[in-house]
Design a protein around this motif. Structure first.
Motif, PDB file in Angstrom:
ATOM      1  N   GLU A 111      -2.826 -11.732  -5.100  1.00 54.82           N
ATOM      2  CA  GLU A 111      -3.679 -12.737  -4.473  1.00 54.82           C
ATOM      3  C   GLU A 111      -4.221 -13.718  -5.508  1.00 54.82           C
ATOM      4  O   GLU A 111      -4.334 -14.924  -5.238  1.00 54.82           O
ATOM      5  CB  GLU A 111      -4.828 -12.046  -3.733  1.00 54.82           C
ATOM      6  N   GLN A 112      -4.552 -13.218  -6.705  1.00 51.45           N
ATOM      7  CA  GLN A 112      -5.038 -14.110  -7.758  1.00 51.45           C
ATOM      8  C   GLN A 112      -3.971 -15.112  -8.183  1.00 51.45           C
ATOM      9  O   GLN A 112      -4.275 -16.280  -8.439  1.00 51.45           O
ATOM     10  CB  GLN A 112      -5.483 -13.295  -8.975  1.00 51.45           C
TER      11      GLN A 112
ATOM     12  N   SER B 216       3.701  -3.791  -4.714  1.00 55.07           N
ATOM     13  CA  SER B 216       2.291  -4.050  -4.410  1.00 55.07           C
ATOM     14  C   SER B 216       2.122  -5.165  -3.383  1.00 55.07           C
ATOM     15  O   SER B 216       1.130  -5.190  -2.650  1.00 55.07           O
ATOM     16  CB  SER B 216       1.534  -4.420  -5.689  1.00 55.07           C
ATOM     17  N   THR B 217       3.077  -6.088  -3.322  1.00 52.83           N
ATOM     18  CA  THR B 217       2.938  -7.230  -2.411  1.00 52.83           C
ATOM     19  C   THR B 217       3.188  -6.852  -0.959  1.00 52.83           C
ATOM     20  O   THR B 217       2.952  -7.665  -0.068  1.00 52.83           O
ATOM     21  CB  THR B 217       3.905  -8.349  -2.813  1.00 52.83           C
TER      22      THR B 217
ATOM     23  N   SER C 234       0.624  -5.536 -10.521  1.00 56.69           N
ATOM     24  CA  SER C 234       0.282  -4.119 -10.450  1.00 56.69           C
ATOM     25  C   SER C 234      -0.623  -3.778  -9.280  1.00 56.69           C
ATOM     26  O   SER C 234      -0.899  -2.606  -9.030  1.00 56.69           O
ATOM     27  CB  SER C 234      -0.397  -3.694 -11.759  1.00 56.69           C
ATOM     28  N   SER C 235      -1.082  -4.792  -8.575  1.00 65.37           N
ATOM     29  CA  SER C 235      -1.955  -4.530  -7.430  1.00 65.37           C
ATOM     30  C   SER C 235      -1.918  -5.723  -6.474  1.00 65.37           C
ATOM     31  O   SER C 235      -1.508  -6.832  -6.839  1.00 65.37           O
ATOM     32  CB  SER C 235      -3.395  -4.287  -7.896  1.00 65.37           C
ATOM     33  N   GLU C 236      -2.390  -5.488  -5.278  1.00 70.16           N
ATOM     34  CA  GLU C 236      -2.490  -6.554  -4.283  1.00 70.16           C
ATOM     35  C   GLU C 236      -3.442  -7.649  -4.769  1.00 70.16           C
ATOM     36  O   GLU C 236      -3.191  -8.842  -4.539  1.00 70.16           O
ATOM     37  CB  GLU C 236      -2.992  -5.960  -2.963  1.00 70.16           C
TER      38      GLU C 236
ATOM     39  N   ILE D  21      -2.379  -3.124 -18.415  1.00 71.39           N
ATOM     40  CA  ILE D  21      -2.006  -4.114 -17.397  1.00 71.39           C
ATOM     41  C   ILE D  21      -2.149  -3.572 -15.979  1.00 71.39           C
ATOM     42  O   ILE D  21      -2.235  -4.330 -15.028  1.00 71.39           O
ATOM     43  CB  ILE D  21      -0.560  -4.617 -17.616  1.00 71.39           C
ATOM     44  N   TYR D  22      -2.191  -2.263 -15.820  1.00 66.69           N
ATOM     45  CA  TYR D  22      -2.239  -1.711 -14.472  1.00 66.69           C
ATOM     46  C   TYR D  22      -3.666  -1.799 -13.928  1.00 66.69           C
ATOM     47  O   TYR D  22      -4.641  -1.454 -14.598  1.00 66.69           O
ATOM     48  CB  TYR D  22      -1.710  -0.277 -14.453  1.00 66.69           C
TER      49      TYR D  22
END
Length: 414
Positions: free
Chosen positions: A91-92, A107-108, A85-87, A64-65
């Motif tokens: 966004e998605q 991450s946000t 897990s990420s920016e 998932i990361y």
């Protein structure tokens, strides 16, 4: 609103009669199955689906990361539960326009101003890190520790909050708290590099010391470093982790004490919230709190750091006999001391009376039984050493701030 099903038997006939007869909703779940926290969230989601589904779930629980969400146009999903897990994943989620519940993430923080404003309405599941720090501090204070330390992870807000809460509670009790200087560079956090700095830090702490690690994985590093330094656990260094990952805790040598969280309940509530969002309820920044339930005491903190041998012996007697109808006079007789002198020593060492210590140990026992079993309150009272349910209820409400049944309903994972 669907509430957590108290006392329901999860057998197939019950599930079959409670499933709604409509088309299955399509939901993407991006939550790791590799951690106790993730598995708890997933179990809660699964329980909700069994009772109120059906849902068709798209997920890859092992990777998932840095994982992207599937193409929404191709997948045609209706809702999302995800660890961000990420920016890019954040966004998605925003770009999908779908109802979503996320696991709180740092991450946000890197989102642009416009995206941050949009993100503010996305509901999230968030650990109550303040309560975690307080619970750990009181666990060590109750065992007579006078030296304390914290070992965390850099750049993680939840670790920072646990550190601050733990240190603040320790300072309120009149003591100092040493903080491990976390390596800032990623290469310095590799175990072959970090073990020297962590070992040296532990060796330099005053002993005996109670150490809170920000989670169970970090606690295992502390245990390993203590062994390298030639320190005994728990005699020199007592260690407690967070999340109560049974596998990690049991594989630790000695076995690791840990703070259990009501993670599964939070997963159930996250699924319930997403169901309401998919039915039209607006996203408005709703938060689901993952609260600490209790400390699961294992070998790594199974010690009394008390210099007064008579007080230590009295506490040991109380813990071993709390289920029986013992009174203050029984404790006094067990250690061959005068009641007046022993009361003074309890006040000096623990800042509470012998009776308060008996009640505290019994309340902790009652809390454990309430969470672990379906026993009626009257039986819980007897098992925890109280004369009757009314007596338990009065002391429980005064100590915990709620009734035994309300406590069970709030904190049970199953």
């Amino acid at each position: 609103m669907r509430h957590w099903p108290a006392g329901k038997n999860m057998d197939l006939p019950y599930i079959a009669t409670d499933i709604r007869m409509h088309a299955a909703r399509k939901v993407i779940v991006v939550v790791e199955a590799s951690t106790a926290y993730g598995r708890g969230i997933l179990r809660g989601i699964a329980k909700y689906c069994h009772l109120h589904g059906p849902w068709l779930i798209e997920m890859d629980p092992w990777e998932i990361y840095n994982k992207e969400l599937p193409r929404m146009a191709d997948w045609q999903g209706e809702g999302i539960i995800a660890r961000v897990s990420s920016e890019k994943v954040a966004e998605q989620i925003l770009d999908s326009g779908l109802p979503a519940v996320t696991l709180a993430s740092d991450s946000t923080k890197r989102l642009g101003a416009t995206k941050k404003d949009q993100w503010a309405v996305i509901p999230c599941v968030k650990s109550n890190s303040h309560a975690v720090g307080v619970m750990a501090a009181e666990h060590f204070l109750d065992r007579g520790f006078r030296h304390f330390a914290f070992c965390g992870i850099p750049y993680c807000s939840w670790s920072q909050k646990r550190k601050e809460s733990f240190a603040n509670r320790i300072r309120q009790a009149g003591y100092d708290c040493d903080i491990y200087p976390e390596p800032r560079l990623r290469r310095d956090r590799l175990w072959d590099r970090e073990q020297r700095s962590l070992t040296d830090w532990l060796a330099g702490l005053p002993k005996p010391v109670g150490v809170l690690a920000c989670n169970d994985e970090r606690a295992r590093y502390v245990v390993a470093a203590a062994r390298i330094a030639g320190l005994m656990i728990p005699e020199n260094v007592a260690v407690i982790g967070v999340d109560n990952d049974d596998l990690l805790c049991d594989l630790s040598n000695p076995q690791l004490s840990s703070i259990a969280m009501n993670i599964e309940r939070a997963g159930y509530e996250a699924a319930s919230l997403l169901d309401r969002l998919m039915a039209g309820e607006p996203m408005a920044g709703q938060q689901i709190s993952v609260d600490p339930v209790q400390v699961i005491t294992r070998q790594s903190t199974n010690i009394l750091a008390i210099g007064d041998r008579q007080v230590a012996a009295a506490i040991r007697f109380i813990r071993e006999n709390a289920k029986d109808p013992i009174r203050v006079d029984d404790v006094v007789a067990a250690v061959s001391a005068s009641r007046r002198l022993l009361e003074r020593r309890f006040q000096k060492v623990l800042a509470r009376s012998i009776l308060k210590e008996i009640q505290r140990v019994r309340i902790e026992l009652a809390r454990e039984i309430l969470i672990r079993t379906d026993l009626p309150v009257a039986k819980v009272a007897r098992e925890a050493g109280f004369s009757n349910a009314t007596h338990l209820g009065v002391i429980f409400k005064r100590t915990v701030g709620t009734t035994p049944l309300a406590y069970r309903k709030k904190h049970r994972n199953r």
